[in-house]
Enzyme design. Structure first.
Site, PDB file in Angstrom:
ATOM      1  N   ASP A   1       0.816  -1.215   0.000  1.00 28.84           N
ATOM      2  CA  ASP A   1       0.000   0.000   0.000  1.00 28.84           C
ATOM      3  C   ASP A   1       0.844   1.257   0.000  1.00 28.84           C
ATOM      4  O   ASP A   1       2.058   1.192  -0.117  1.00 28.84           O
ATOM      5  CB  ASP A   1      -1.059   0.016   1.108  1.00 28.84           C
ATOM      6  CG  ASP A   1      -0.661  -0.783   2.298  1.00 28.84           C
ATOM      7  OD1 ASP A   1       0.424  -0.484   2.821  1.00 28.84           O
ATOM      8  OD2 ASP A   1      -1.428  -1.686   2.706  1.00 28.84           O
TER       9      ASP A   1
ATOM     10  N   MET B   1      -2.567   8.403  12.175  1.00 32.01           N
ATOM     11  CA  MET B   1      -3.617   8.958  11.299  1.00 32.01           C
ATOM     12  C   MET B   1      -4.284  10.168  11.959  1.00 32.01           C
ATOM     13  O   MET B   1      -5.487  10.370  11.824  1.00 32.01           O
ATOM     14  CB  MET B   1      -4.676   7.882  10.973  1.00 32.01           C
ATOM     15  CG  MET B   1      -4.098   6.700  10.227  1.00 32.01           C
ATOM     16  SD  MET B   1      -5.249   5.323  10.082  1.00 32.01           S
ATOM     17  CE  MET B   1      -5.028   4.497  11.650  1.00 32.01           C
TER      18      MET B   1
ATOM     19  N   LYS C   1      -4.398   2.334   0.089  1.00 34.78           N
ATOM     20  CA  LYS C   1      -5.594   2.971   0.622  1.00 34.78           C
ATOM     21  C   LYS C   1      -5.275   4.455   0.741  1.00 34.78           C
ATOM     22  O   LYS C   1      -4.299   4.830   1.358  1.00 34.78           O
ATOM     23  CB  LYS C   1      -5.911   2.427   2.012  1.00 34.78           C
ATOM     24  CG  LYS C   1      -6.198   0.951   1.992  1.00 34.78           C
ATOM     25  CD  LYS C   1      -6.304   0.451   3.413  1.00 34.78           C
ATOM     26  CE  LYS C   1      -6.371  -1.045   3.438  1.00 34.78           C
ATOM     27  NZ  LYS C   1      -5.913  -1.609   4.685  1.00 34.78           N
TER      28      LYS C   1
HETATM   29  N1  SAH Z   1       0.985  -0.184  10.510  1.00 32.86           N
HETATM   30  C1  SAH Z   1       1.563   1.132  10.492  1.00 32.86           C
HETATM   31  C2  SAH Z   1       0.535   2.211  10.708  1.00 32.86           C
HETATM   32  C3  SAH Z   1      -0.487   2.305   9.624  1.00 32.86           C
HETATM   33  S1  SAH Z   1      -1.623   3.618   9.910  1.00 32.86           S
HETATM   34  C4  SAH Z   1       2.665   1.220  11.560  1.00 32.86           C
HETATM   35  O1  SAH Z   1       2.803   0.322  12.371  1.00 32.86           O
HETATM   36  O2  SAH Z   1       3.401   2.196  11.533  1.00 32.86           O
HETATM   37  C5  SAH Z   1      -0.900   4.941   8.986  1.00 32.86           C
HETATM   38  C6  SAH Z   1      -0.373   6.011   9.903  1.00 32.86           C
HETATM   39  O3  SAH Z   1       0.888   5.631  10.420  1.00 32.86           O
HETATM   40  C7  SAH Z   1      -0.121   7.329   9.220  1.00 32.86           C
HETATM   41  O4  SAH Z   1      -1.303   8.076   9.074  1.00 32.86           O
HETATM   42  C8  SAH Z   1       0.844   7.975  10.180  1.00 32.86           C
HETATM   43  O5  SAH Z   1       0.171   8.486  11.306  1.00 32.86           O
HETATM   44  C9  SAH Z   1       1.652   6.797  10.656  1.00 32.86           C
HETATM   45  N2  SAH Z   1       2.923   6.676   9.913  1.00 32.86           N
HETATM   46  C10 SAH Z   1       3.330   5.638   9.189  1.00 32.86           C
HETATM   47  N3  SAH Z   1       4.555   5.850   8.686  1.00 32.86           N
HETATM   48  C11 SAH Z   1       4.922   7.067   9.119  1.00 32.86           C
HETATM   49  C12 SAH Z   1       6.091   7.869   8.949  1.00 32.86           C
HETATM   50  N4  SAH Z   1       7.136   7.442   8.203  1.00 32.86           N
HETATM   51  N5  SAH Z   1       6.138   9.077   9.550  1.00 32.86           N
HETATM   52  C13 SAH Z   1       5.109   9.516  10.285  1.00 32.86           C
HETATM   53  N6  SAH Z   1       3.989   8.809  10.478  1.00 32.86           N
HETATM   54  C14 SAH Z   1       3.899   7.599   9.895  1.00 32.86           C
END
Ligand code: SAH
Length: 468
Positions: free
Chosen positions: A258, A394, A280
């Site tokens: 994704d 998010m 998504k």
């Molecule tokens: N499974 C993922 C989260 C998915 S939800 C995890 O464990 O990180 C998606 C959210 O993750 C984004 O909206 C943001 O809030 C956060 N996120 C993911 N990668 C990020 C990054 N490199 N920097 C800042 N926020 C991040």
């Protein structure tokens, strides 16, 4: 997704030179280097030069190279060009090399003017050879010294017996092809062979034992069973991939990924794997999860090893659980590999500890994603606590609502808060403020997704490394 690779006009290929005429203009050390590289290919090497180094004289005497003892002039070169597969220009005169190069290119003959990529139509990479195994390193002529450095490192890690392994595999290849017509199954057999004792045995020259091992793997039966690997790719920086993730990325037949999985990460997926974007969009979480589940099951049942690659950790706001449940229901085997979640990655790269003995004895991960009615419906009384760090995934879209709820439920307006945009990546930005300032800071600085909000006194404990 940010574009991460510079364009390059050089395309690497392996050229068959056996029996082909290759012309080398010049007879000094530079020419001798190239002739040394060419001789093992079985090319017919023709040198155009009135004089030769002793090394070249020796090769000519041995019949491994041929010489026309003439100056490398336009006229003399023109006479010899027709029918040449390649030309190397290694005279000591750069201008002459450039002129001769233009001549070759006008006849569409690939030409390399040594140390002058700008006037060449091909360049020679730094080479590491172990029998049939060759690794070529090129910097597109930009930094030959760097290419040689890299080659030295590769030399160090390439096992000495690799040529024997390659020879063994080449020898068994035809037989295996007839026994096992399905190329995907053959690939798996070889992978099992290489991952097990086969590789080391063949490398140390124990051919018979290696053959027994290959036969054993064959006799185990190679029913093509598919499976799904649910793998966390971390927050974006490839340095944060786990070894397990890397290995499965190299073995997969197809990958469903994704939008949190950027090109830097995808670059590590096996080149031939089919890539399917099932991203998504932030505002479109209604995209059918069932569709993704069905695709995973369909592919695995067709025998594929399907990599389901997710940003961060698959079990933290990643719907990994839902995907696994549907696999279980369909009887599809799976593996789960954790990844560094955005909270861990962003905290570390921003220098903000997630817990702290003095002020944060707990840390909660919450979602800032709204319900269908546009509100954040969370158990605020258990979240808005002074003794814990609150990490919001998010949380960008509803940042105003988020900060307002936390204040409503008892946190002070000047309670520390930070936002980390594109955490762990080179473009990372960190803004620190308070619950009352953060929404405006986000708007003013045009913070975009992905971004992670960190709330709590730990933000005051942010540490930055002194610049070196
Ligand atoms: N499974 C993922 C989260 C998915 S939800 C995890 O464990 O990180 C998606 C959210 O993750 C984004 O909206 C943001 O809030 C956060 N996120 C993911 N990668 C990020 C990054 N490199 N920097 C800042 N926020 C991040």
């Amino acid at each position: 997704m940010q574009a991460s690779f510079e364009r390059t006009s050089w395309f690497p290929i392996m050229l068959r030179l056996e029996g082909a005429r290759v012309l080398v203009a010049g007879g000094g050390n530079v020419a001798a280097n190239k002739v040394q590289l060419l001789v093992p290919t079985g090319a017919r090497v023709e040198i155009l030069s009135p004089t030769l180094t002793p090394e070249l004289e020796r090769l000519v005497a041995q019949g491994k190279a041929h010489v026309t003892r003439q100056d490398a002039t336009v006229e003399n070169l023109t006479a010899r060009l027709p029918g040449c597969r390649l030309v190397y220009l290694a005279t000591s005169n750069r201008e002459l090399n450039a002129t001769l190069s233009a001549l070759c290119q006008s006849m569409n003959i690939p030409v390399c003017a040594v140390d002058a990529p700008e006037v060449s139509s091909f360049i020679t990479p730094a080479l590491t050879t172990r029998g049939a195994v060759q690794i070529a390193v090129s910097t597109g002529g930009a930094a030959p010294v760097l290419a040689r450095r890299l080659r030295a490192k590769i030399e160090e890690i390439m096992p000495a017996g690799l040529h024997r392994l390659a020879a063994f595999m080449q020898h068994s290849r035809e037989a295996l092809r007839t026994q096992v017509p399905d190329s995907a199954i053959r690939r798996r057999i070889w992978e099992r062979f290489l991952d097990g004792t086969g590789g080391p045995l063949a490398m140390s020259g124990e051919t018979q034992a290696a053959q027994q091992e290959l036969d054993r793997i064959l006799s185990e039966g190679s029913a093509k069973t598919g499976e799904v690997w649910l793998v966390g790719a971390g927050p974006g920086n490839p340095d944060l991939l786990t070894l397990a993730a890397l290995r499965l990325m190299q073995d997969a037949d197809s990958v469903l990924y994704d939008n949190l999985v950027g090109p830097d990460i995808l670059n590590y997926v096996r080149r031939d794997a089919e890539r399917i974007f099932v991203g998504k969009q932030t505002n479109n979480h209604t995209l059918p999860q069932e569709g993704i589940n069905a695709e995973l099951i369909r592919r695995a049942k067709a025998g594929e090893r399907v990599l389901r690659l997710k940003g961060g950790d698959p079990f933290i706001f990643g719907r990994g659980g839902e995907e696994i449940e549907s696999l279980v229901a369909a009887g599809v085997p799976f593996r789960i590999i954790p990844g560094i979640s955005a909270a861990n990655g962003c905290a570390a790269y921003a220098g903000i500890p997630l817990t702290h003995r003095d002020c944060a004895q707990a840390c909660v991960f919450i979602t800032g994603h709204a319900r269908a009615d546009g509100t954040l419906n969370l158990a605020w009384e258990t979240i808005a606590l002074r003794s814990q760090t609150i990490v919001v995934y998010m949380g960008l879209t509803l940042i105003d609502q988020l900060c307002a709820r936390l204040i409503e439920h008892g946190l002070p307006t000047d309670w520390p808060a930070a936002i980390v945009e594109r955490g762990t990546l080179p473009q990372q930005r960190v803004l620190t403020g308070t619950l009352s300032t953060l929404p405006q800071q986000v708007a003013e600085n045009h913070v975009t997704s992905p971004a992670l909000v960190i709330v709590g006194e730990v933000v005051r404990h942010r540490v930055l490394s002194p610049t070196t």
